[in-house]
Each structure stands twice: as C-alpha cells, then as structure tokens.
Write an enzyme that holds these catalytic residues in place. Structure first.
Site, mmCIF file in Angstrom:
data_model
loop_
_atom_site.group_PDB
_atom_site.id
_atom_site.type_symbol
_atom_site.label_atom_id
_atom_site.label_comp_id
_atom_site.label_asym_id
_atom_site.label_seq_id
_atom_site.Cartn_x
_atom_site.Cartn_y
_atom_site.Cartn_z
ATOM 1 N N HIS A 15 125.752 -10.649 33.680
ATOM 2 C CA HIS A 15 125.176 -10.907 35.007
ATOM 3 C C HIS A 15 125.356 -12.375 35.368
ATOM 4 O O HIS A 15 124.558 -13.231 34.977
ATOM 5 C CB HIS A 15 123.694 -10.496 34.989
ATOM 6 N N ASN A 56 116.125 -10.739 38.027
ATOM 7 C CA ASN A 56 115.732 -10.095 39.289
ATOM 8 C C ASN A 56 114.383 -9.392 39.241
ATOM 9 O O ASN A 56 113.794 -9.123 40.278
ATOM 10 C CB ASN A 56 116.833 -9.155 39.760
ATOM 11 N N SER A 107 123.015 -6.367 39.140
ATOM 12 C CA SER A 107 121.812 -7.187 39.222
ATOM 13 C C SER A 107 120.610 -6.486 38.613
ATOM 14 O O SER A 107 119.617 -7.124 38.307
ATOM 15 C CB SER A 107 121.470 -7.456 40.688
ATOM 16 N N GLU A 136 123.328 -13.929 32.393
ATOM 17 C CA GLU A 136 122.344 -13.084 31.698
ATOM 18 C C GLU A 136 123.143 -11.975 30.997
ATOM 19 O O GLU A 136 123.914 -11.262 31.645
ATOM 20 C CB GLU A 136 121.382 -12.500 32.762
#
Ligand code: NAI
Length: 285
Positions: free
Chosen positions: A139, A189, A118, A151
């Site tokens: 991701h 994130n 993450s 991602e």
C-alpha cells in the site's frame, strides 16, 4: 537486483506513481491500463513528475532512462515475464479478484502478486488465485514519488518469504515498509478515513465552512493538509469505497459513509482528478 521486471496495473493516481518509482530504481516496468488514452495520461503524469525531480537534482539522462524503462500497454498478457506485479486498479473487490485470477494464469507460478488496495481484504483477493502464499498488500501513499511509507499487508496465507521479498523491494525504492495484518482498512485507512468522513459530516451539518474545517485541523493538529482537501486529493470515489469496506467489514454504524461524499461522487465530482470535489481545481491535463 531482486524483481528487475515489474508489472503495474492501472495507470491512475497511484499506478503511474508506482511505475515511476519502480523504473527510477532501475527496474523494467510494464504499465497496463484498459485504454490507450489512460496510458497517455499516465505517461504525461510521469513526465511531469520526472521534470519536477530534475529541478531538484535528478539528471536529465536519468529522467530519460527512467521513462524509457516503462512500457505502456493495454495487453495484460505482456505481464507474462514479470516476477512482481503491483495492482492499482479501482477499489472494487470483485474487479480485483477477477484480475488476480487472470494474473494467476498469465504469470509464472513463482511471481509475487501485490495489491495497492487501500482497504480490501488481501486474503479475499488472494483466494481468487492458486498462490495465496505469494499474494500481499503493498500500500503506497499518495503522491508515490514523495511519500516514504509503504504499508505491507500480510494476508491469511502470505508466506514469510513473500513478505521478506516485498520488504526488500520497498527498501530498494528508498521507502520505508511497515507491516500490518489483514483487517478492514489495515492501519492507515482505518484511522484516516473516519477522520475524513467526520469532517464531511461536520461540513454537511453546517458546523463550519470547508475552509474553516481544514484550517482548524491544519493549525490545530499540525496536519499538512486539511481533511477535506486531502479527500479531494485522494479521490472522493476512493474515500467512499474505503468507508463502504470499513462499514461492511466491521458491521458497525460508526463507519457509515457521509451522504455528502456519496452525493459528490454521484454528481461525478471526484476531487482533484475531475477538477471538482469539496473544492474546485484547474482541470487535470
Ligand atoms: P484511479 O481511478 O486514479 O485509477 C485507476 C486506474 O485503473 C484507471 O486508470 C483505470 O482505467 C484503471 N483500471 C480499472 N480497471 C482496470 C483493469 N481491469 N485493468 C487495467 N486497468 C484498470 O485510482 P487510484 O486512486 O489510482 O487508486 C488505485 C488503487 O490504489 C485503489 O485500490 C485505491 O484504493 C488505492 N489507493 C489510492 C490512493 C489514493 O490516494 N488515490 C492511495 C493509496 C491507495
């Protein structure tokens, strides 16, 4: 088919979903975890999610074939024939580096080694191997079978060929790849976690109840879930680890983790997966 033999490491919240979508696309998958009880839990999770897809139109035969394409094992060496490995173990840089060092020795030199991290630096994970050009961030979003975005994170030395191959696999999974560069938390994130962290501060400071905080963000911002419910869904241990990566990576106090999140993690209340976090849930089967 490109990368017809895929390895997935870690059968938790994310790993079982990644194994599921890879197998659904027709790939052979080897799912590795450290204990057979974790693999049993992953298998149950996949069976449950496939059953939900059957209700929405997937044929029973395709669901059964998908499950039969996944091999569950505790032996990392079973990944020797995989041409793409996606790591989804806990969010800890040293454990991931150690694992990538082992994968570098086990898999063929041409294999692509991806991390579902993450927030941890792909560049740092890649430098544990002798193939930094073949290491990439992949991701996936939670829940993996439903969420479209992946991602794609390019480490310092990730090659264009590795990016192109990974993007092609993501498209083949009927998902949408979006590229980002390797900075703490990448894009998703870096923006999401401070929001969750601030919601936890608001709760800790008594600004409003947890229900009110979530309701305000849902109704006011048109978010499908409130930030505290989302934190429980992600896992409070995962949220804490990401905040620590942001705090360390930027060296900026605005990324300090909320002590309330840390306290819940210390108490073992990790969110939905343990039955309790900000909210209380039916225990996970
Ligand atoms: P989790 O705690 O649900 O699952 C982790 C699994 O990895 C466990 O089953 C554990 O037994 C296994 N594991 C730990 N060390 C291992 C090793 N050395 N070899 C094999 N298996 C090992 O964690 P979760 O939530 O699935 O997270 C996994 C990764 O995905 C983390 O890097 C996390 O940051 C990332 N991620 C998590 C999301 C979420 O919403 N939970 C979303 C996107 C990424």
């Amino acid at each position: 088919m490109q990368h017809a033999n895929v390895g997935v490491i870690g059968g938790g919240t994310m790993g079982n979903g990644i194994a599921h979508v890879m197998a659904l696309s027709g790939r052979s998958v080897t799912l590795v975890d450290v204990k057979s009880e974790f693999l049993d839990r992953a298998k149950k999770g996949i069976e449950g999610n496939l059953a939900r897809q059957v209700k929405k139109g997937l044929s029973e035969a395709d669901a059964a074939a998908t499950l039969s394409r996944i091999k569950f094992t505790t032996e990392l060496t079973e990944l020797r024939d995989a041409t793409l490995v996606v790591e989804a173990i806990i969010e800890n840089a040293e454990l991931k580096r150690d694992l990538f060092r082992k994968l570098d020795a086990i898999t063929a030199p041409a294999a692509v080694l991806a991390s579902n991290t993450s927030s941890i630096s792909i560049t740092k994970i890649a430098s544990a191997t002798k193939r930094a050009d073949k290491v990439i961030g992949m991701h996936f979003m939670n829940p993996v079978p439903l969420m479209k975005l992946v991602e794609i994170i390019r480490g310092n030395d990730t090659s264009d060929a590795t990016v192109a191959e990974t993007v092609a696999v993501v498209k083949d999974l009927q998902k949408i790849p979006v590229e980002a560069n390797d900075f703490p938390g990448f894009v998703a994130n870096r923006i999401l976690m401070p929001l969750i962290n601030e919601a936890a501060f608001a709760l800790m400071e008594g600004v409003a109840t947890k229900e009110a905080i979530d309701e305000i963000m849902k109704l006011g911002m048109n978010h499908p879930m409130g930030p505290l419910a989302l934190a429980d869904f992600i896992g409070l241990d995962v949220c804490l680890s990401i905040m620590e990566v942001l705090q360390h990576g930027f060296g900026d106090p605005r990324f300090r983790p909320c002590p309330l999140i840390r306290k819940l993690v210390d108490a073992g209340h990790l969110g939905k997966k343990t039955g309790r976090g900000f909210y209380t849930y039916e225990a996970r089967a």
